[in-house]
Design an enzyme around this catalytic site. Structure first.
Site, PDB file in Angstrom:
ATOM      1  N   GLY A  46       0.796  -1.229   0.000  1.00  0.00           N
ATOM      2  CA  GLY A  46       0.000   0.000   0.000  1.00  0.00           C
ATOM      3  C   GLY A  46       0.822   1.270   0.000  1.00  0.00           C
ATOM      4  N   HIS A  99      18.642   4.030  33.457  1.00  0.00           N
ATOM      5  CA  HIS A  99      19.429   5.263  33.396  1.00  0.00           C
ATOM      6  C   HIS A  99      20.732   4.984  32.657  1.00  0.00           C
ATOM      7  CE1 HIS A  99      21.274   9.026  34.640  1.00  0.00           C
ATOM      8  NE2 HIS A  99      22.347   8.326  34.942  1.00  0.00           N
TER       9      HIS A  99
HETATM   10  P1  FAD Z   1      -3.155   2.136   1.923  1.00  0.00           P
HETATM   11  O1  FAD Z   1      -1.815   1.939   2.507  1.00  0.00           O
HETATM   12  O2  FAD Z   1      -3.414   3.396   1.196  1.00  0.00           O
HETATM   13  O3  FAD Z   1      -3.393   0.895   0.965  1.00  0.00           O
HETATM   14  C1  FAD Z   1      -4.519   0.748   0.191  1.00  0.00           C
HETATM   15  C2  FAD Z   1      -4.167  -0.080  -1.020  1.00  0.00           C
HETATM   16  O4  FAD Z   1      -5.367  -0.406  -1.693  1.00  0.00           O
HETATM   17  C3  FAD Z   1      -3.300   0.631  -2.041  1.00  0.00           C
HETATM   18  O5  FAD Z   1      -2.147  -0.135  -2.306  1.00  0.00           O
HETATM   19  C4  FAD Z   1      -4.185   0.747  -3.289  1.00  0.00           C
HETATM   20  O6  FAD Z   1      -3.445   0.542  -4.481  1.00  0.00           O
HETATM   21  C5  FAD Z   1      -5.155  -0.397  -3.083  1.00  0.00           C
HETATM   22  N1  FAD Z   1      -6.457  -0.190  -3.714  1.00  0.00           N
HETATM   23  C6  FAD Z   1      -7.282   0.880  -3.590  1.00  0.00           C
HETATM   24  N2  FAD Z   1      -8.439   0.679  -4.244  1.00  0.00           N
HETATM   25  C7  FAD Z   1      -8.337  -0.545  -4.789  1.00  0.00           C
HETATM   26  C8  FAD Z   1      -9.215  -1.343  -5.575  1.00  0.00           C
HETATM   27  N3  FAD Z   1     -10.446  -0.915  -5.887  1.00  0.00           N
HETATM   28  N4  FAD Z   1      -8.792  -2.548  -6.000  1.00  0.00           N
HETATM   29  C9  FAD Z   1      -7.559  -3.010  -5.668  1.00  0.00           C
HETATM   30  N5  FAD Z   1      -6.697  -2.311  -4.894  1.00  0.00           N
HETATM   31  C10 FAD Z   1      -7.090  -1.108  -4.471  1.00  0.00           C
HETATM   32  N6  FAD Z   1       1.562   6.522   8.711  1.00  0.00           N
HETATM   33  C11 FAD Z   1       2.223   6.163   9.823  1.00  0.00           C
HETATM   34  O7  FAD Z   1       1.624   5.562  10.722  1.00  0.00           O
HETATM   35  N7  FAD Z   1       3.544   6.450   9.996  1.00  0.00           N
HETATM   36  C12 FAD Z   1       4.248   7.107   9.060  1.00  0.00           C
HETATM   37  O8  FAD Z   1       5.449   7.344   9.233  1.00  0.00           O
HETATM   38  C13 FAD Z   1       3.584   7.508   7.875  1.00  0.00           C
HETATM   39  N8  FAD Z   1       4.255   8.164   6.912  1.00  0.00           N
HETATM   40  C14 FAD Z   1       3.589   8.507   5.753  1.00  0.00           C
HETATM   41  C15 FAD Z   1       4.305   9.222   4.792  1.00  0.00           C
HETATM   42  C16 FAD Z   1       3.670   9.600   3.618  1.00  0.00           C
HETATM   43  C17 FAD Z   1       4.457  10.359   2.573  1.00  0.00           C
HETATM   44  C18 FAD Z   1       2.309   9.239   3.395  1.00  0.00           C
HETATM   45  C19 FAD Z   1       1.628   9.607   2.112  1.00  0.00           C
HETATM   46  C20 FAD Z   1       1.607   8.548   4.364  1.00  0.00           C
HETATM   47  C21 FAD Z   1       2.239   8.187   5.556  1.00  0.00           C
HETATM   48  N9  FAD Z   1       1.559   7.510   6.574  1.00  0.00           N
HETATM   49  C22 FAD Z   1       2.213   7.178   7.723  1.00  0.00           C
HETATM   50  C23 FAD Z   1       0.143   7.137   6.444  1.00  0.00           C
HETATM   51  C24 FAD Z   1       0.026   5.655   6.056  1.00  0.00           C
HETATM   52  O9  FAD Z   1       0.741   5.416   4.866  1.00  0.00           O
HETATM   53  C25 FAD Z   1      -1.432   5.270   5.880  1.00  0.00           C
HETATM   54  O10 FAD Z   1      -2.146   5.613   7.045  1.00  0.00           O
HETATM   55  C26 FAD Z   1      -1.583   3.788   5.640  1.00  0.00           C
HETATM   56  O11 FAD Z   1      -0.862   3.371   4.503  1.00  0.00           O
HETATM   57  C27 FAD Z   1      -3.056   3.406   5.488  1.00  0.00           C
HETATM   58  O12 FAD Z   1      -3.170   2.051   5.269  1.00  0.00           O
HETATM   59  P2  FAD Z   1      -4.394   1.422   4.464  1.00  0.00           P
HETATM   60  O13 FAD Z   1      -4.133  -0.046   4.446  1.00  0.00           O
HETATM   61  O14 FAD Z   1      -5.660   1.912   5.027  1.00  0.00           O
HETATM   62  O15 FAD Z   1      -4.303   2.011   2.994  1.00  0.00           O
END
Ligand code: FAD
Ligand code: NAI
Length: 463
Positions: free
Chosen positions: A42, A442
């Site tokens: 993701g 510590h």
């Molecule tokens: P996502 O990680 O967004 O994954 C969803 C996946 O679903 C994606 O791969 C997408 O391609 C897929 N998808 C979507 N729709 C479909 C579909 N219809 N069919 C098939 N596949 C689909 N959070 C932290 O806790 N710590 C951090 O240090 C941090 N740093 C970050 C830095 C950046 C630059 C960014 C942008 C975000 C950061 N985050 C961080 C936030 C974190 O990345 C997200 O909160 C997290 O990835 C959410 O997880 P998720 O599984 O909900 O969704």
């Protein structure tokens, strides 16, 4: 009873979805996970947490060498930037970890269905030309960048977080729109590597959602590091000509307009849930005003057999929140009791120093009743002082009557690591006295949490 291809089908393989799929398979359920990206993991593993931390870590070393922090300890070096190698180790980190998820899918017998999933009905999704049915479908489609109306992201001059991770040269001037977590982390990376960074934030202060003292103090620290912060300022337009941008800004509450020149503009004004092209209308599921899918505490949506977790549902958009929801939803599907305590979700900004918090801010805690607050400066912590890391503090907020800890906030070099003990203490319902009377090793930065807890009742030792 209907026959399905799978017991569980998860849409999206981010930290929410891949964790849900692995846990479901561990619990003996026949599981598939649909992912449209070329690699698993993701946003977090591909273009979020991991690559940003790879650049933050590397640029921190560069900065320590360049800004005299190393020289202070008798290490004299003149750093030379090899951006290709720095970017290469970022790419390697992503490759290693995304490949690791593919290995875990194979190990746990989770089927990866490659492509974009669209609902046909509440138990069937279409991926490419094929339909796949499941008794339970978990929506874990995550989030993507919120665009700024009228500002086109070309990933060269005007970039989002993904473009800002992939720059092939250090911009001379960078304007960051949005003083939130992404703006400050990625702004820090490029500032450390030599860019002049200006952060334009609409609100009066950076880092919305964080404790008021933390917001004030971190702004001071970023300014000291050379970042230019323009708060209470709005961007009214961005014009790109011959590879350079002109950013038009004006005071948020009205006043004289001005322009900023930039080689790169980073748009980081938040993220929005991914539901486009998912076919929610086919199953009669609507999103709320913020575009999120609402669920109950077990992560069930209004549609029977359809569940949702992670960035696509309300709550902080954080990888560990998505992961915990992934475990809980799988356990609930398997008939167990999966719970996430949304009151205790730590939040960390991986800048230098790190900024971390868990639970209520002092402002929010005061709205609920009387509180007692203990604060301890990192300057008075022996390890931080010895390591030449004087900036920051720890703050413990406790209920004035029960002494139960309601929130803990830290600015410290290792605040992200320190906050784990606060989260665990709060999960166990700790009082400030419980923390104060817990023996801390510590010399560690964590002793500052103990002292801040002691300060709640007015008895820290080292100040
Ligand atoms: P996502 O990680 O967004 O994954 C969803 C996946 O679903 C994606 O791969 C997408 O391609 C897929 N998808 C979507 N729709 C479909 C579909 N219809 N069919 C098939 N596949 C689909 N959070 C932290 O806790 N710590 C951090 O240090 C941090 N740093 C970050 C830095 C950046 C630059 C960014 C942008 C975000 C950061 N985050 C961080 C936030 C974190 O990345 C997200 O909160 C997290 O990835 C959410 O997880 P998720 O599984 O909900 O969704
Ligand atoms: P954010 O919500 O953290 O910050 C966006 C900022 O932009 C806010 O301060 C907001 O007031 C400001 N803003 C909004 N519109 C604006 C405008 N027109 N002009 C100027 N300022 C404007 O969002 P961000 O930084 O894009 O991050 C998105 C999400 O990713 C966050 O929810 C965060 O939780 C997650 N994330 C987490 C990280 C971590 O845990 N270390 C790192 C990076 C991202």
């Amino acid at each position: 009873m209907a026959e399905y291809d799978y017991d569980v089908l998860v849409i999206g393989a981010g930290p929410g979805g891949y964790v849900a799929a692995i846990r479901a398979a561990q619990l003996g359920l026949k599981t598939a996970c649909v992912e449209s990206r070329a690699t698993l993991g993701g946003t977090c593993l591909n273009v979020g947490c991991i690559p940003s931390k790879a650049l933050l870590h590397a640029s921190e070393y560069f900065d320590a060498a360049a800004n005299g922090a190393m020289a202070k300890m008798g290490i004299k070096v003149k750093p030379e930037l090899d951006l290709d190698t720095m970017q290469g180790q970022r790419v390697d980190a992503v490759k290693g970890l995304t490949g690791g998820i593919e290995f875990l899918f194979k190990k746990n017998k989770v089927t990866w269905l490659k492509g974009h999933a669209t609902f046909e009905d509440a138990h069937t999704v279409k991926v490419g030309d094929d339909s796949h049915s499941a008794e339970n479908i978990v929506i874990a489609t995550g989030s993507s960048v919120t665009p700024l109306p009228g500002v086109e992201i070309d990933q060269k001059v005007v970039v989002d977080s993904t473009g800002a991770l992939e720059l092939d040269k250090v911009p001379g001037k960078m304007v960051v729109i949005g003083g939130g977590v992404i703006g400050l982390e990625l702004g820090s990376v490029w500032r450390r590597l030599g860019a002049e960074v200006t952060v334009v934030e609409y609100l009066d202060q950076i880092l919305p959602g964080f404790d008021g003292d933390v917001r004030k103090e971190s702004a001071k620290i970023f300014k000291k590091q050379g970042m230019i912060l323009k708060t209470a300022t709005k961007v009214t337009g961005v014009e790109v000509k011959k590879g350079k941008a002109t950013v038009a800004i004006e005071p948020a509450k009205g006043g004289e307009a001005e322009t900023l020149e930039a080689d790169v503009v980073l748009v980081s004004i938040g993220r929005k849930p991914n539901t486009d092209g998912l076919g929610l209308d086919k199953i009669g599921l609507e999103t709320n005003q913020r575009g999120q899918i609402e669920t109950d505490h077990q992560f069930r949506t209004k549609v029977d057999g359809v569940w949702a977790i992670g960035d696509v549902i309300p709550g902080p958009m954080l990888a560990h929140k998505a992961e915990d929801e992934g475990i809980a939803v799988a356990e609930n599907i398997a008939g167990q009791t999966g719970i996430v305590n949304h009151d205790v979700i730590p939040s960390v900004v991986y800048t230098w120093p790190e900024i971390a918090g868990v639970g209520l801010t002092e402002e929010a805690a005061k709205e609920r009743g009387e509180v007692k607050v203990g604060k301890f400066p990192m300057l008075a912590n022996s390890r931080a002082k010895t390591n030449h890391e004087p900036d920051g503090f720890v703050k413990v907020i406790a209920d004035a009557k029960t002494d139960r800890v309601l929130g803990v906030w830290c600015i410290a070099s290792v605040a992200g690591t320190m906050i784990a003990q606060a989260a665990q203490a709060m999960e166990f319902g700790a009082t400030s006295e419980d923390i104060a009377y817990t023996c801390h090793a510590h010399p560690t930065h964590s002793e500052a949490i103990k002292e801040a807890a002691m300060a709640v009742t007015g008895k820290p030792i080292h100040i």
